[in-house]
Design a protein around this motif. Structure first.
Motif, PDB file in Angstrom:
ATOM      1  N   VAL A  25       8.314   6.068 -18.522  1.00  0.00           N
ATOM      2  CA  VAL A  25       8.300   4.653 -18.908  1.00  0.00           C
ATOM      3  C   VAL A  25       8.633   3.769 -17.709  1.00  0.00           C
ATOM      4  CG1 VAL A  25       9.404   2.906 -20.348  1.00  0.00           C
ATOM      5  CG2 VAL A  25       8.881   5.163 -21.311  1.00  0.00           C
ATOM      6  N   ALA A  26       9.653   4.190 -16.960  1.00  0.00           N
ATOM      7  CA  ALA A  26      10.059   3.402 -15.783  1.00  0.00           C
ATOM      8  C   ALA A  26       8.947   3.371 -14.746  1.00  0.00           C
ATOM      9  CB  ALA A  26      11.332   3.985 -15.180  1.00  0.00           C
ATOM     10  N   LEU A  27       8.235   4.498 -14.608  1.00  0.00           N
ATOM     11  CA  LEU A  27       7.145   4.555 -13.636  1.00  0.00           C
ATOM     12  C   LEU A  27       6.010   3.621 -14.027  1.00  0.00           C
ATOM     13  CD1 LEU A  27       6.226   5.952 -11.052  1.00  0.00           C
ATOM     14  CD2 LEU A  27       5.184   7.733 -12.453  1.00  0.00           C
ATOM     15  N   PRO A  40       6.046  13.009 -14.528  1.00  0.00           N
ATOM     16  CA  PRO A  40       7.335  12.607 -15.110  1.00  0.00           C
ATOM     17  C   PRO A  40       7.257  12.536 -16.639  1.00  0.00           C
ATOM     18  CG  PRO A  40       6.189  10.723 -14.206  1.00  0.00           C
ATOM     19  CD  PRO A  40       5.386  11.920 -13.812  1.00  0.00           C
ATOM     20  N   THR A  41       8.375  12.667 -17.264  1.00  0.00           N
ATOM     21  CA  THR A  41       8.450  12.615 -18.738  1.00  0.00           C
ATOM     22  C   THR A  41       9.559  11.676 -19.158  1.00  0.00           C
ATOM     23  OG1 THR A  41       9.966  14.509 -18.792  1.00  0.00           O
ATOM     24  CG2 THR A  41       7.593  14.987 -18.955  1.00  0.00           C
ATOM     25  N   LEU A  47       3.917   5.672  -5.676  1.00  0.00           N
ATOM     26  CA  LEU A  47       3.795   5.718  -7.128  1.00  0.00           C
ATOM     27  C   LEU A  47       2.773   6.766  -7.561  1.00  0.00           C
ATOM     28  CD1 LEU A  47       3.905   1.893  -7.945  1.00  0.00           C
ATOM     29  CD2 LEU A  47       5.621   3.603  -8.582  1.00  0.00           C
ATOM     30  N   ALA A  48       1.646   6.839  -6.845  1.00  0.00           N
ATOM     31  CA  ALA A  48       0.622   7.830  -7.183  1.00  0.00           C
ATOM     32  C   ALA A  48       1.171   9.248  -7.030  1.00  0.00           C
ATOM     33  CB  ALA A  48      -0.600   7.635  -6.285  1.00  0.00           C
ATOM     34  N   LEU A  49       1.981   9.449  -5.994  1.00  0.00           N
ATOM     35  CA  LEU A  49       2.577  10.764  -5.781  1.00  0.00           C
ATOM     36  C   LEU A  49       3.544  11.120  -6.904  1.00  0.00           C
ATOM     37  CD1 LEU A  49       2.839  13.175  -3.825  1.00  0.00           C
ATOM     38  CD2 LEU A  49       4.705  11.942  -2.712  1.00  0.00           C
ATOM     39  N   ARG A  87       0.833  -1.211   0.000  1.00  0.00           N
ATOM     40  CA  ARG A  87       0.000   0.000   0.000  1.00  0.00           C
ATOM     41  C   ARG A  87       0.866   1.259   0.000  1.00  0.00           C
ATOM     42  NH1 ARG A  87      -4.285   0.103   4.626  1.00  0.00           N
ATOM     43  NH2 ARG A  87      -4.858   1.984   3.439  1.00  0.00           N
ATOM     44  N   ALA A  88       1.934   1.217   0.781  1.00  0.00           N
ATOM     45  CA  ALA A  88       2.852   2.368   0.816  1.00  0.00           C
ATOM     46  C   ALA A  88       3.527   2.558  -0.541  1.00  0.00           C
ATOM     47  CB  ALA A  88       3.893   2.167   1.920  1.00  0.00           C
TER      48      ALA A  88
END
Length: 489
Positions: free
Chosen positions: A109-111, A103-104, A95-97, A89-90
């Motif tokens: 892509v990594a995200l 990001p670009t 990731l949502a933050l 959950r953390a």
């Protein structure tokens, strides 16, 4: 005096301790602390001590092990499953933050790749947690073939000593309370109900080994074979019955709550003498030790003197039948219900409130907590009728329960289910109406009859000696006589 609860709310035990001290006995009432801390206070001249009773033996050995056959993917029973769930959950929150930061290029892509990995991990963790829940559910009742074989084996091999394997948590009471009893070095031990019978019997035996003669009085509140198990696993009842049978022989005297139960206990345990009956009747009028006035029931419910008000006072559980009082309200315009219960916010009562909301009668259902036992009768007297809607269980059939006497001293018309002893008493005295247990139509009929002419039922209490024989003063004399007899012997 021994009891397996926190004393508060147990009117019988409180009255026994107080009246015994008033009769000249040096009384220490030992109970179980509800919060893990020691507590001490006085009840009249009786000393009350609550002792922490850790319950590590209440956990079954299988709850510490992996279950490779029935749940091969389940996490070990060490808390790692909850840790992994929170960890994922953390991760997803982070990731949502990071996505919100916009990001670009390669970072975007990594995200996405990391988000995919997080989703896969979450599903994997959820699957493993579901396996944990599966084996926990499968073993909750301990009724699998392997569990039943285990129960049969130990009952066959060890007989009445089998409780040591089937319900080892009984040792937790012994290990916490036994040393305290030994230090007090009593002449007489009053053990309330089946759990404390073992603690008292073993203390008696240890004292005997040291050359001290300690007498044991067992106060049997219920007939154990007829009780609804306090735990849903199937070993609970045979284990506690074995524990009771092993230790009943050490009682120098037995007291109980009804004549019928006295005969059943004598037969079940081969007792040489018929147990003495000590009814759980209310305190005598004017016996309030705190000098404070009792709460006003109608003020607590926010209703006026002309509002029809039914009351139930006592433990809240499914077998107590409180649901019928809520289900009937749509057919009883203007009627309110007060429920004075031990756990107003417990699961059962929460369910009743939800049901009342569904029926549109929640504003006519009032949940109230327990009051001190010396305030019970004055509180109850504010109602128009007292309801006892208990279901048919063996122990419900054989005794007049506490609330029966409390309602009677409050001079309430009664509405009771057709359990054997209580319904016969009500029909013979004329103090109320009887309905078929769990029959909504018959319950509505009985309530309507009582509310139509309440004075007809209240007038019964004017009969000479009806309430006099249902006072605690008379019961305290019986108990004092039992103490004196066993010590004289």
């Amino acid at each position: 005096m021994l009891v397996d609860n926190g004393v508060h709310g147990d009117s019988r035990v409180q009255k026994e301790a107080r009246s015994a001290a008033e009769a000249g006995w040096d009384v220490t009432l030992l109970g179980r602390s509800p919060d893990g801390h020691k507590h001490e206070w006085t009840l009249g001249q009786a000393q009350v001590r609550l002792v922490p009773v850790p319950m590590p033996l209440a956990k079954r050995p299988h709850e510490f092990r992996r279950h490779w056959l029935s749940a091969p993917l389940a996490y070990p029973a060490n808390g790692v499953g909850a840790y992994r769930t929170q960890e994922v959950r953390a991760w997803r929150a982070d990731l949502a933050l990071r996505r919100a930061a916009g990001p670009t290029g390669l970072r975007r892509v990594a995200l996405r790749a990391e988000s995919f990995a997080a989703r896969v991990t979450r599903r994997w963790v959820r699957l493993r947690r579901e396996q944990n829940e599966k084996w926990r559910h499968d073993r909750r009742k301990l009724d699998t073939p392997v569990d039943r074989l285990y129960t049969w084996f130990w009952l066959t091999v060890r007989g009445d000593r089998a409780w040591r394997r089937l319900e080892p948590a009984l040792w937790d009471y012994e290990l916490a309370l036994g040393p305290v009893v030994d230090k007090l070095a009593p002449n007489l031990i009053h053990a309330n109900d089946f759990r404390m019978l073992g603690v008292g019997a073993r203390a008696k035996l240890r004292a005997r080994a040291k050359g001290r003669d300690v007498k044991l009085v067992w106060d049997a509140h219920e007939f154990l074979p007829g009780i609804r198990p306090w735990s849903e696993h199937v070993r609970w009842l045979p284990a506690h019955m074995a524990h009771e049978r092993e230790h009943a022989r050490y009682a120098d005297a037995v007291t109980t709550v009804s004549d019928e139960l006295a005969g059943m206990l004598q037969k079940a345990h081969g007792l040489p003498d018929l147990p003495a009956v000590v009814l759980n009747t209310p305190d005598d009028p004017g016996a309030a030790p705190d000098g404070e006035p009792a709460p006003d029931l109608r003020a607590l419910c926010g209703v006026g003197p002309d509002t029809p008000l039914l009351i139930y006072s006592g433990a809240a559980a499914q077998q107590r039948g409180l649901d019928i009082m809520v289900e009937a309200l749509p057919r009883q315009p203007g009627v309110h219900v007060a429920l004075v219960v031990n756990r107003p916010t417990g699961a059962y009562m929460t369910g009743l409130v939800k049901r009342a909301e569904e029926l549109g009668v929640a504003d006519r259902v009032h949940l109230l907590p327990y009051v001190p036992h010396w305030h019970v009768v004055p509180l109850l007297s504010g109602a128009d009728a007292g309801v006892i809607p208990i279901h048919h269980w063996p122990n419900h059939e054989i005794a007049l329960i506490t609330k029966f006497f409390e309602y009677s001293h409050a001079r309430l018309p009664l509405v009771v289910s057709d359990v054997r002893t209580m319904s016969r008493t009500v029909q013979s005295t004329g103090q109320g109406e009887v309905f078929r247990a769990e029959d909504l139509d018959d319950y509505v009929r009985a309530v309507a009859s009582v509310l139509e002419d309440p004075e007809r039922y209240r007038s019964v209490y004017d009969k000479p000696d009806l309430l006099d024989r249902w006072t605690w003063r008379a019961q305290a004399e019986v108990l004092d006589g039992v103490y004196r007899r066993v010590l004289a012997e």
